[in-house]
Design a protein around this motif. Structure first.
Motif, PDB file in Angstrom:
ATOM      1  N   ASP A 102       0.831  -1.221   0.000  1.00 51.07           N
ATOM      2  CA  ASP A 102       0.000   0.000   0.000  1.00 51.07           C
ATOM      3  C   ASP A 102       0.856   1.257   0.000  1.00 51.07           C
ATOM      4  O   ASP A 102       0.588   2.207  -0.743  1.00 51.07           O
ATOM      5  N   GLN A 156       0.789   3.836  -3.229  1.00 51.17           N
ATOM      6  CA  GLN A 156       0.236   5.177  -3.022  1.00 51.17           C
ATOM      7  C   GLN A 156       1.115   6.240  -3.669  1.00 51.17           C
ATOM      8  O   GLN A 156       0.612   7.178  -4.273  1.00 51.17           O
ATOM      9  N   LYS A 160       1.526   5.694  -7.754  1.00 51.25           N
ATOM     10  CA  LYS A 160       0.441   6.230  -8.577  1.00 51.25           C
ATOM     11  C   LYS A 160       0.604   7.725  -8.848  1.00 51.25           C
ATOM     12  O   LYS A 160       0.128   8.244  -9.840  1.00 51.25           O
ATOM     13  N   LYS A 161       1.250   8.414  -7.902  1.00 54.50           N
ATOM     14  CA  LYS A 161       1.415   9.864  -8.041  1.00 54.50           C
ATOM     15  C   LYS A 161       2.469  10.244  -9.062  1.00 54.50           C
ATOM     16  O   LYS A 161       2.535  11.380  -9.511  1.00 54.50           O
TER      17      LYS A 161
END
Length: 289
Positions: free
Chosen positions: A280, A284, A287-288
Motif C-alpha cells: 500500500d 500510493q 500512482k502519483k
C-alpha cells in the motif's frame, strides 16, 4: 610502494626532532647533535626555541614555521631542502606533527622524495597514557577538541563507542567546558587528568568525570592531557536502508533488478512489516508519479 631509507645520512634530510615537554633533562644527545648539525631549524615559535638553543649551545639559524604561515613557509622549506640544505623541525614542546603543522611539512617532503628522519623523544600523550592506569592495549589519540560547543559534542558523539582509552589535550581555561561535554555524551566514566607533565608541579588526578568536574570548581592551572576510559557498551546496529522511506526501499530493489512484487516482499522482510502494508505504501506514491 615507494621505499625510503630512514637512517641519518649526509644527504639533505628533514629531521623531525622532539623537544622536552617541561623538563629540559629529557632532551636527548642525538636531538642536540642533530639541531647543531642541520642547516636550519624550522620552529613553531622561534622565541621559545631560541631559549632551548641557548641552553644547549645550538647556534643553528631558526626559521618560523607554524599553523598561520605554513602555506608559504612550507614550500620555501622544501625548496631549501631540494637545494641541498638539511632542516630540523621542532614544536614548542614534544613531538612535531602531533597536533601541530609538522605533519604537513612531512607530507610535502615525502611528496618531493626528500628523506624524513624522526627522532624518538618526549610526547605528552604517551607519557600520560602509561601513567594513567587505564588500559593501554588499545587507545585513540584525538588531541584538542573543537572550541565550538556543537562541534565538540559532534566529535564526542562520533567516538562515543570507542572501546579503547581516549586521549585528549586541553588548555586550563577550557577544561571545565570540555569535561561538561564529556559527561553529556559519554556519561560518568573513569577519567584521568595529567597536569603539567614532567614539570615541577606534575600531577595526576584519577576518578570519575563528576569528580573531575567538582575539582574544576577551584582554580585550574597548567596544560592538561585528559584520558577517558573506553566504552563498555557497543554501538547500536544500523541497517543500510534505515534512512530510506518504504517507497525508496522498494525502488532500490527494483533498480537492482527485482520485479515490483519481489521488491515489495523483500522490503517487507527487511523491515519486519506486513507485505500488504508495504504494498500500500509503495503504490500510493507510485500512482502519483
Amino acid at each position: 610502494m615507494n621505499s625510503q631509507k630512514s637512517y641519518q645520512t649526509e644527504q639533505p634530510t628533514l629531521y623531525v626532532v622532539p623537544t622536552p615537554i617541561g623538563n629540559l633533562e629529557d632532551m636527548t644527545y642525538r636531538a642536540v647533535r642533530t639541531l647543531q648539525e642541520v642547516d636550519l631549524i624550522a620552529a613553531e615559535d622561534t622565541r621559545q626555541t631560541m631559549k632551548l638553543c641557548r641552553h644547549f649551545e645550538i647556534p643553528t639559524k631558526l626559521i618560523s614555521y607554524h599553523e598561520h604561515n605554513k602555506e608559504v613557509s612550507g614550500p620555501r622549506l622544501i625548496e631549501d631542502l631540494l637545494a641541498g640544505k638539511s632542516i630540523a623541525i621542532v614544536s614548542d614542546a614534544g613531538m612535531p606533527g602531533i597536533s601541530d603543522p609538522g605533519s604537513d611539512l612531512v607530507r610535502l617532503a615525502i611528496k618531493a622524495n626528500i628523506p624524513v628522519v624522526v627522532l624518538p623523544g618526549a610526547n605528552a600523550a604517551l607519557t600520560a597514557l602509561v601513567a594513567s592506569g587505564l588500559p593501554t592495549e588499545r587507545f585513540l589519540y584525538y588531541g584538542f577538541l573543537p572550541r565550538k560547543k556543537k562541534d565538540r559534542v559532534d566529535v564526542l558523539e562520533s567516538i562515543r563507542y570507542e572501546p579503547g582509552t581516549i586521549v585528549f589535550y586541553e588548555a586550563p581555561h577550557r577544561l571545565k567546558e570540555m569535561l561538561t561535554a564529556i559527561r553529556q555524551v559519554f556519561g560518568n566514566r573513569q577519567i584521568v587528568l595529567g597536569r603539567e607533565l614532567t614539570k615541577t608541579f606534575e600531577e595526576f588526578l584519577r576518578g570519575t568525570v563528576d569528580e573531575a568536574l567538582h575539582w574544576c570548581e577551584g582554580e585550574v592551572r597548567g596544560e592538561f592531557v585528559v584520558l577517558v576510559s573506553g566504552a563498555t557498551e557497543t554501538a547500536p546496529t544500523t541497517t543500510w536502508w534505515e534512512a530510506l522511506s518504504v517507497y525508496e526501499h522498494v525502488v532500490h530493489y527494483i533498480e537492482e533488478g527485482l520485479k515490483p512484487n519481489a521488491a515489495i516482499k523483500q522490503t517487507a522482510k527487511d523491515r519486519g512489516e506486513s507485505r500488504n502494508d508495504v504494498y500500500d505504501a509503495y503504490h500510493q506514491l507510485h500512482k502519483k508519479e
